[in-house]
Design a protein around this motif. Structure first.
Motif, PDB file in Angstrom:
ATOM      1  N   LEU A 126     -25.706  40.042 -44.560  1.00 27.17           N
ATOM      2  CA  LEU A 126     -26.777  39.050 -43.961  1.00 27.17           C
ATOM      3  C   LEU A 126     -26.515  39.344 -42.473  1.00 27.17           C
ATOM      4  CD1 LEU A 126     -28.279  36.685 -44.405  1.00 27.17           C
ATOM      5  CD2 LEU A 126     -26.304  35.306 -44.465  1.00 27.17           C
ATOM      6  N   SER A 127     -25.401  39.646 -41.913  1.00 28.46           N
ATOM      7  CA  SER A 127     -25.352  40.116 -40.450  1.00 28.46           C
ATOM      8  C   SER A 127     -26.201  40.968 -39.958  1.00 28.46           C
ATOM      9  CB  SER A 127     -23.870  40.331 -39.918  1.00 28.46           C
ATOM     10  OG  SER A 127     -22.909  38.976 -40.271  1.00 28.46           O
ATOM     11  N   ARG A 128     -26.186  42.265 -40.853  1.00 28.52           N
ATOM     12  CA  ARG A 128     -26.973  43.381 -40.573  1.00 28.52           C
ATOM     13  C   ARG A 128     -28.490  42.850 -40.526  1.00 28.52           C
ATOM     14  NH1 ARG A 128     -23.797  46.366 -43.522  1.00 28.52           N
ATOM     15  NH2 ARG A 128     -24.925  46.026 -45.122  1.00 28.52           N
ATOM     16  N   MET A 129     -28.944  42.268 -41.655  1.00 27.37           N
ATOM     17  CA  MET A 129     -30.194  41.740 -41.456  1.00 27.37           C
ATOM     18  C   MET A 129     -30.738  40.847 -40.303  1.00 27.37           C
ATOM     19  SD  MET A 129     -32.391  39.490 -44.476  1.00 27.37           S
ATOM     20  CE  MET A 129     -31.428  38.412 -44.307  1.00 27.37           C
ATOM     21  N   LEU A 130     -29.704  40.008 -40.171  1.00 34.51           N
ATOM     22  CA  LEU A 130     -30.055  39.216 -39.023  1.00 34.51           C
ATOM     23  C   LEU A 130     -29.909  39.758 -37.764  1.00 34.51           C
ATOM     24  CD1 LEU A 130     -30.384  36.042 -38.063  1.00 34.51           C
ATOM     25  CD2 LEU A 130     -27.898  35.743 -38.084  1.00 34.51           C
ATOM     26  N   ARG A 131     -29.298  40.776 -37.503  1.00 35.54           N
ATOM     27  CA  ARG A 131     -29.152  41.699 -36.368  1.00 35.54           C
ATOM     28  C   ARG A 131     -30.496  42.302 -36.033  1.00 35.54           C
ATOM     29  NH1 ARG A 131     -24.792  44.760 -37.352  1.00 35.54           N
ATOM     30  NH2 ARG A 131     -23.461  43.118 -36.574  1.00 35.54           N
ATOM     31  N   GLY A 132     -31.094  42.966 -37.170  1.00 38.30           N
ATOM     32  CA  GLY A 132     -32.376  43.564 -37.060  1.00 38.30           C
ATOM     33  C   GLY A 132     -33.556  42.729 -36.771  1.00 38.30           C
ATOM     34  N   ILE A 133     -33.668  41.494 -37.374  1.00 43.57           N
ATOM     35  CA  ILE A 133     -34.496  40.447 -36.954  1.00 43.57           C
ATOM     36  C   ILE A 133     -34.341  39.878 -35.456  1.00 43.57           C
ATOM     37  CG2 ILE A 133     -35.383  37.930 -37.359  1.00 43.57           C
ATOM     38  CD1 ILE A 133     -34.469  38.642 -40.189  1.00 43.57           C
ATOM     39  N   GLU A 134     -33.159  39.676 -35.042  1.00 49.63           N
ATOM     40  CA  GLU A 134     -32.790  39.282 -33.762  1.00 49.63           C
ATOM     41  C   GLU A 134     -33.425  40.310 -32.672  1.00 49.63           C
ATOM     42  OE1 GLU A 134     -28.767  39.127 -33.640  1.00 49.63           O
ATOM     43  OE2 GLU A 134     -28.936  37.158 -34.796  1.00 49.63           O
ATOM     44  N   ASP A 135     -33.018  41.423 -32.915  1.00 44.80           N
ATOM     45  CA  ASP A 135     -33.411  42.712 -31.846  1.00 44.80           C
ATOM     46  C   ASP A 135     -34.874  42.867 -31.898  1.00 44.80           C
ATOM     47  OD1 ASP A 135     -30.617  43.216 -31.441  1.00 44.80           O
ATOM     48  OD2 ASP A 135     -30.470  45.008 -32.585  1.00 44.80           O
ATOM     49  N   ILE A 139     -32.738  33.104 -28.875  1.00 45.92           N
ATOM     50  CA  ILE A 139     -32.379  34.322 -29.341  1.00 45.92           C
ATOM     51  C   ILE A 139     -31.418  35.158 -28.665  1.00 45.92           C
ATOM     52  CG2 ILE A 139     -33.577  36.323 -30.510  1.00 45.92           C
ATOM     53  CD1 ILE A 139     -35.823  34.567 -30.965  1.00 45.92           C
ATOM     54  N   GLY A 140     -31.547  35.061 -27.477  1.00 46.89           N
ATOM     55  CA  GLY A 140     -30.525  35.703 -26.613  1.00 46.89           C
ATOM     56  C   GLY A 140     -29.073  35.365 -26.965  1.00 46.89           C
ATOM     57  N   ALA A 141     -28.810  34.010 -26.623  1.00 45.22           N
ATOM     58  CA  ALA A 141     -27.722  33.348 -27.007  1.00 45.22           C
ATOM     59  C   ALA A 141     -27.298  33.865 -28.477  1.00 45.22           C
ATOM     60  CB  ALA A 141     -27.590  31.889 -26.974  1.00 45.22           C
ATOM     61  N   LEU A 142     -28.033  33.740 -29.489  1.00 48.36           N
ATOM     62  CA  LEU A 142     -27.415  34.424 -30.713  1.00 48.36           C
ATOM     63  C   LEU A 142     -27.226  35.659 -30.890  1.00 48.36           C
ATOM     64  CD1 LEU A 142     -27.500  33.534 -33.884  1.00 48.36           C
ATOM     65  CD2 LEU A 142     -29.687  34.066 -33.943  1.00 48.36           C
ATOM     66  N   LEU A 196     -40.748  39.154 -27.993  1.00 50.22           N
ATOM     67  CA  LEU A 196     -40.981  38.283 -26.981  1.00 50.22           C
ATOM     68  C   LEU A 196     -40.988  38.772 -25.607  1.00 50.22           C
ATOM     69  CD1 LEU A 196     -38.459  35.549 -28.706  1.00 50.22           C
ATOM     70  CD2 LEU A 196     -40.874  35.237 -28.513  1.00 50.22           C
ATOM     71  N   LEU A 197     -39.992  39.431 -25.231  1.00 53.89           N
ATOM     72  CA  LEU A 197     -39.882  40.186 -24.102  1.00 53.89           C
ATOM     73  C   LEU A 197     -41.416  40.926 -23.495  1.00 53.89           C
ATOM     74  CD1 LEU A 197     -38.173  40.108 -21.294  1.00 53.89           C
ATOM     75  CD2 LEU A 197     -37.260  42.184 -22.243  1.00 53.89           C
ATOM     76  N   ALA A 198     -41.806  41.560 -24.661  1.00 51.70           N
ATOM     77  CA  ALA A 198     -43.254  42.310 -24.166  1.00 51.70           C
ATOM     78  C   ALA A 198     -44.048  41.466 -24.039  1.00 51.70           C
ATOM     79  CB  ALA A 198     -43.136  43.183 -25.215  1.00 51.70           C
ATOM     80  N   VAL A 199     -44.282  40.438 -24.934  1.00 54.19           N
ATOM     81  CA  VAL A 199     -45.239  39.466 -24.740  1.00 54.19           C
ATOM     82  C   VAL A 199     -45.154  38.640 -23.600  1.00 54.19           C
ATOM     83  CG1 VAL A 199     -46.368  37.202 -25.775  1.00 54.19           C
ATOM     84  CG2 VAL A 199     -45.683  39.507 -27.243  1.00 54.19           C
ATOM     85  N   MET A 200     -44.096  38.426 -23.267  1.00 53.88           N
ATOM     86  CA  MET A 200     -44.102  37.563 -21.977  1.00 53.88           C
ATOM     87  C   MET A 200     -44.314  38.470 -20.622  1.00 53.88           C
ATOM     88  SD  MET A 200     -40.138  35.506 -22.363  1.00 53.88           S
ATOM     89  CE  MET A 200     -40.143  35.071 -20.535  1.00 53.88           C
ATOM     90  N   VAL A 201     -44.051  39.433 -20.533  1.00 56.87           N
ATOM     91  CA  VAL A 201     -44.319  40.540 -19.519  1.00 56.87           C
ATOM     92  C   VAL A 201     -45.729  40.753 -19.364  1.00 56.87           C
ATOM     93  CG1 VAL A 201     -44.145  42.847 -18.768  1.00 56.87           C
ATOM     94  CG2 VAL A 201     -42.079  41.593 -19.317  1.00 56.87           C
TER      95      VAL A 201
END
Length: 166
Positions: free
Chosen positions: A8-17, A62-65, A23-28
């Motif tokens: 579950l941690s691996r899956m969550l890590r991939g989603i977070e990254d 998400i960064g905090a996560l 999000l960063l690309a869209v913001m820029v």
């Protein structure tokens, strides 16, 4: 149980990254586009600034996560540094549990906030329910709570602290 937590941690890590990168690309893109439109064409989209504020909220949570995944988030563990090394492991677990409790309380209260926003029918971006965008807050705190509970059960290897002054 440990294998399921790691999966579950691996899956969550991939989603977070992935979410952070998107999000960063869209913001820029949005911010640069808005600057170009305002400076060159004296125009711009009305909704861009509001969307950028929403994206900052999402990026922050998400960064905090992401920071919590390896216990790199802000820590209040001064006491851990001054106890004998034999006590540091158990004390770190107590800090992890305390962090999980605080994040659990924040998840609950932010859920109440989002629920009230949904009841009042607040809208953003010209008519979309605000709770759609704010739901990241309780979800984020709940996931951080879960992550720190997992760290309390399966703590990471102890990191070497540097004593260099910044």
């Amino acid at each position: 149980m440990k294998r399921a937590v790691h999966a579950l941690s691996r899956m969550l890590r991939g989603i977070e990254d992935t979410l952070l990168a998107v999000l960063l690309a869209v913001m820029v893109i949005l911010a640069v586009g808005q600057i170009v439109q305002r400076n060159l064409f004296d125009s711009g989209f009305v909704w861009t600034d509001e969307l950028l504020r929403i994206l900052v909220l999402w990026l922050t949570v998400i960064g905090a996560l992401v920071a919590s995944r390896t216990d790199q988030h802000i820590r209040m563990d001064v006491l851990v540094r001054f106890v004998p090394s034999a006590l540091q492991g158990p004390l770190r677990r107590v800090v992890f549990v305390a962090t999980a409790v605080v994040c659990g309380v924040l998840a609950w209260h932010s859920y109440q906030f989002v629920r009230i926003e949904a009841e009042y029918g607040s809208v953003l971006l010209g008519g979309y329910p605000s709770w759609w965008f704010q739901c990241v807050i309780p979800i984020g705190f709940a996931l951080i709570c879960w992550r720190y509970l997992a760290l309390a059960i399966y703590p990471p290897p102890q990191q070497q602290e540097t004593s260099e002054a910044v």
